[in-house]
Design a protein around this motif. Structure first.
Motif, PDB file in Angstrom:
ATOM      1  N   TYR A 129       1.377   1.245   7.003  1.00  0.00           N
ATOM      2  CA  TYR A 129       0.773   2.541   7.312  1.00  0.00           C
ATOM      3  C   TYR A 129       1.860   3.599   7.137  1.00  0.00           C
ATOM      4  CZ  TYR A 129      -3.282   0.174   9.329  1.00  0.00           C
ATOM      5  OH  TYR A 129      -4.403  -0.597   9.514  1.00  0.00           O
TER       6      TYR A 129
ATOM      7  N   ALA B  92      -6.248   5.863   6.102  1.00  0.00           N
ATOM      8  CA  ALA B  92      -6.561   5.085   7.304  1.00  0.00           C
ATOM      9  C   ALA B  92      -7.668   5.778   8.088  1.00  0.00           C
ATOM     10  CB  ALA B  92      -5.318   4.925   8.166  1.00  0.00           C
TER      11      ALA B  92
ATOM     12  N   ASN C 108       1.177  -5.206  11.282  1.00  0.00           N
ATOM     13  CA  ASN C 108       1.051  -3.847  10.754  1.00  0.00           C
ATOM     14  C   ASN C 108       2.372  -3.111  10.938  1.00  0.00           C
ATOM     15  OD1 ASN C 108      -2.119  -3.807  10.508  1.00  0.00           O
ATOM     16  ND2 ASN C 108      -1.675  -4.509  12.579  1.00  0.00           N
TER      17      ASN C 108
ATOM     18  N   HIS D  71     -10.524  -4.540   4.206  1.00  0.00           N
ATOM     19  CA  HIS D  71      -9.169  -5.014   4.481  1.00  0.00           C
ATOM     20  C   HIS D  71      -9.002  -6.465   4.051  1.00  0.00           C
ATOM     21  CE1 HIS D  71      -7.617  -1.857   7.605  1.00  0.00           C
ATOM     22  NE2 HIS D  71      -7.965  -1.332   6.449  1.00  0.00           N
TER      23      HIS D  71
ATOM     24  N   TRP E  36      -2.534   4.949  -2.231  1.00  0.00           N
ATOM     25  CA  TRP E  36      -3.073   4.137  -1.149  1.00  0.00           C
ATOM     26  C   TRP E  36      -4.326   4.789  -0.575  1.00  0.00           C
ATOM     27  CZ3 TRP E  36       1.737   2.515   2.261  1.00  0.00           C
ATOM     28  CH2 TRP E  36       2.669   1.872   1.445  1.00  0.00           C
TER      29      TRP E  36
ATOM     30  N   THR F 282      -2.736   3.770   3.965  1.00  0.00           N
ATOM     31  CA  THR F 282      -2.518   2.353   4.257  1.00  0.00           C
ATOM     32  C   THR F 282      -2.840   1.487   3.048  1.00  0.00           C
ATOM     33  OG1 THR F 282      -3.136   0.521   5.735  1.00  0.00           O
ATOM     34  CG2 THR F 282      -4.857   2.096   5.161  1.00  0.00           C
TER      35      THR F 282
ATOM     36  N   SER G 215       3.096   6.355  -1.568  1.00  0.00           N
ATOM     37  CA  SER G 215       1.782   5.953  -1.063  1.00  0.00           C
ATOM     38  C   SER G 215       0.657   6.829  -1.595  1.00  0.00           C
ATOM     39  CB  SER G 215       1.783   6.005   0.467  1.00  0.00           C
ATOM     40  OG  SER G 215       2.124   7.300   0.929  1.00  0.00           O
TER      41      SER G 215
ATOM     42  N   ARG H 254       0.780  -5.300   6.653  1.00  0.00           N
ATOM     43  CA  ARG H 254       0.089  -4.113   6.149  1.00  0.00           C
ATOM     44  C   ARG H 254       0.913  -2.878   6.490  1.00  0.00           C
ATOM     45  NH1 ARG H 254      -4.696  -1.818   4.666  1.00  0.00           N
ATOM     46  NH2 ARG H 254      -5.629  -3.871   4.341  1.00  0.00           N
TER      47      ARG H 254
END
Length: 457
Positions: free
Chosen positions: A289, A40, A230, A370, A37, A308, A34, A287
């Motif tokens: 996280y 969040a 999520n 998003h 990414w 995320t 990640s 999605r």
């Protein structure tokens, strides 16, 4: 002689390749998955610790006298619990759950417990997916989890409809951990396919939080439902990365590290394109996280960071060879790290002293970003052609032929017969088109095979 001289060379190349693989696997860390990414924000991650408390409370017989209360307690009002069902009341059809009416946060909550290693019914749900998946809404899903979600929907839809009609501004939040995370994700999809049963609830009033989820839906569905579902994964958690049949994993539970190493080797040898082109390969839903708290070649834990994204390729595809792979799956540990991460986000926001107007604007910007990210993921999936699932599952193993529409409401015998007739008609039409393409009718009325057309020179 020449062959015998070539054997040592082949062995040397093989040993070098194995050594390179081991070296890369030892260097590979969950933080690499990640690293590209986005971070969040506190607004979007705020419900996660609260949802973990909902799930933990489902293990208690009476939250007024809690036995497993986390630090700080459950922060729930016992009078707002609408119902709770254990194994006796679910008859093993689903993992135990509770329905909670959270007036403080305007939520109607359905929280599912995780896998109970001592429950045979939980194993029956988890392992009811041998040799394939079930078709649903243009993709494939885990068979046992879909049946559990449908049972819960059939059982509780009247209660949920009454609560949502009584509180029209409240959201419907579905949450679960491990096995329960898969049930919650599939129940979300079932509800969205049958919104009329809950009074035509709007899509934006629904959300799902799958904590340490099992891989339960195909890639095209995972991307398509990312605006509602999520998935929260802590660092090296093994279950969202487990691509092999869970039946094989739990049969070999006494040697779980060996099984994880074999899966790691198998996935390494599989091409990324081959993974994406497999319509039956299951993934963590929605999605993602990712809570990252450890860094490669560092000792100890660092302040957790939450990243995320809605990735298409790279959705926790590689098994992590880590001594924390099973520990990071525990709901109590996920709650602790999620709460620490949220506190750090809130503290950072206070340090920046963001005014209320700018905070609201940031929420709108976040929602727009998003949506754009979700749209980009759908376009990426379309470019890779992962959304094409024209083949249908075989009726083998433990699978039943289920309708792809996901419709749940009970049908009368007349409706069932009409559905059967329409399905038969579609089959006959397609067969008739094939006959017309391959055969001609001669003067006597008999069908003859068409002669192949030769290209003109």
């Amino acid at each position: 002689m020449s062959l015998s001289c070539g054997v040592p060379i082949i062995e040397s190349v093989y040993c070098l390749a194995c050594a390179r693989w081991v070296w890369k696997r030892c260097l590979y860390n969950a933080a690499h998955e990640s690293e590209n990414w986005g971070l969040a924000t506190s607004e979007e991650f705020e419900p996660v610790p609260r949802v973990c408390r909902y799930i933990l409370s489902a293990y208690e017989e009476d939250i007024r006298n809690p036995i497993w209360a986390p630090p700080g307690g459950y922060r729930m009002n016992p009078n707002w619990i609408i119902l709770r069902k254990d194994y006796e009341e679910t008859h093993g059809r689903s993992t135990p759950y509770l329905i909670y009416l959270d007036h403080d946060n305007a939520d109607v909550v359905v929280a599912f417990r995780g896998l109970n290693l001592g429950s045979q019914s939980d194993y029956a749900v988890l392992l009811d997916n041998k040799l394939g998946q079930t078709a649903f809404d243009g993709g494939y899903v885990h068979n046992g989890l879909l049946k559990a979600a449908r049972w819960v929907f059939d059982t509780e839809h009247e209660v949920l409809r009454e609560l949502l009609e009584r509180h029209p501004t409240y959201k419907l939040t579905l949450a679960g951990h491990s096995l329960g995370a898969g049930v919650a994700a599939l129940l979300t999809m079932v509800v969205l396919q049958n919104r009329h049963v809950l009074g035509n609830i709007e899509r934006k009033r629904m959300r799902c939080y799958s904590i340490a989820p099992t891989r339960s839906i195909s890639l095209n569905l995972a991307v398509r439902y990312a605006d509602v579902i999520n998935s929260i994964v802590l660092q090296d958690d093994f279950l969202p990365r487990t691509t092999a049949a869970l039946e094989d994993v739990y049969k070999s539970l006494l040697c779980l590290p060996c099984v994880l190493c074999i899966m790691c080797l198998t996935d390494t040898c599989m091409l990324e394109e081959q993974r994406l082109k497999d319509p039956r390969r299951l993934y963590a839903p929605g999605r993602l996280y990712h809570i990252v708290e450890r860094k490669p070649w560092r000792i100890g834990r660092f302040p957790p960071v939450v990243r995320t994204a809605v990735p298409v390729d790279g959705r926790f595809e590689d098994m992590i060879l880590s001594c924390n792979a099973t520990q990071d799956h525990a709901i109590i540990w996920i709650l602790r790290e999620a709460q620490v991460a949220l506190d750090l986000m809130v503290e950072r926001d206070k340090t920046m002293e963001i005014p209320a107007a700018q905070r609201m604007e940031r929420e709108h910007v976040l929602s727009r970003e998003h949506n754009q990210e979700h749209k980009a993921a759908l376009e990426r999936a379309a470019a890779l052609d992962v959304s094409r699932t024209q083949s249908y599952p075989h009726s083998y193993g433990t699978f039943n032929k289920m309708e792809e529409t996901g419709m749940l409401v009970s049908r009368s015998p007349g409706e069932a017969a009409a559905s059967s007739c329409s399905s038969s008609k579609r089959w006959k039409d397609s067969w008739g088109e094939l006959i017309k393409r391959l055969f001609d009718t001669d003067e006597s009325g008999h069908m003859v095979l068409k002669s192949p057309q030769t290209p003109k020179t």
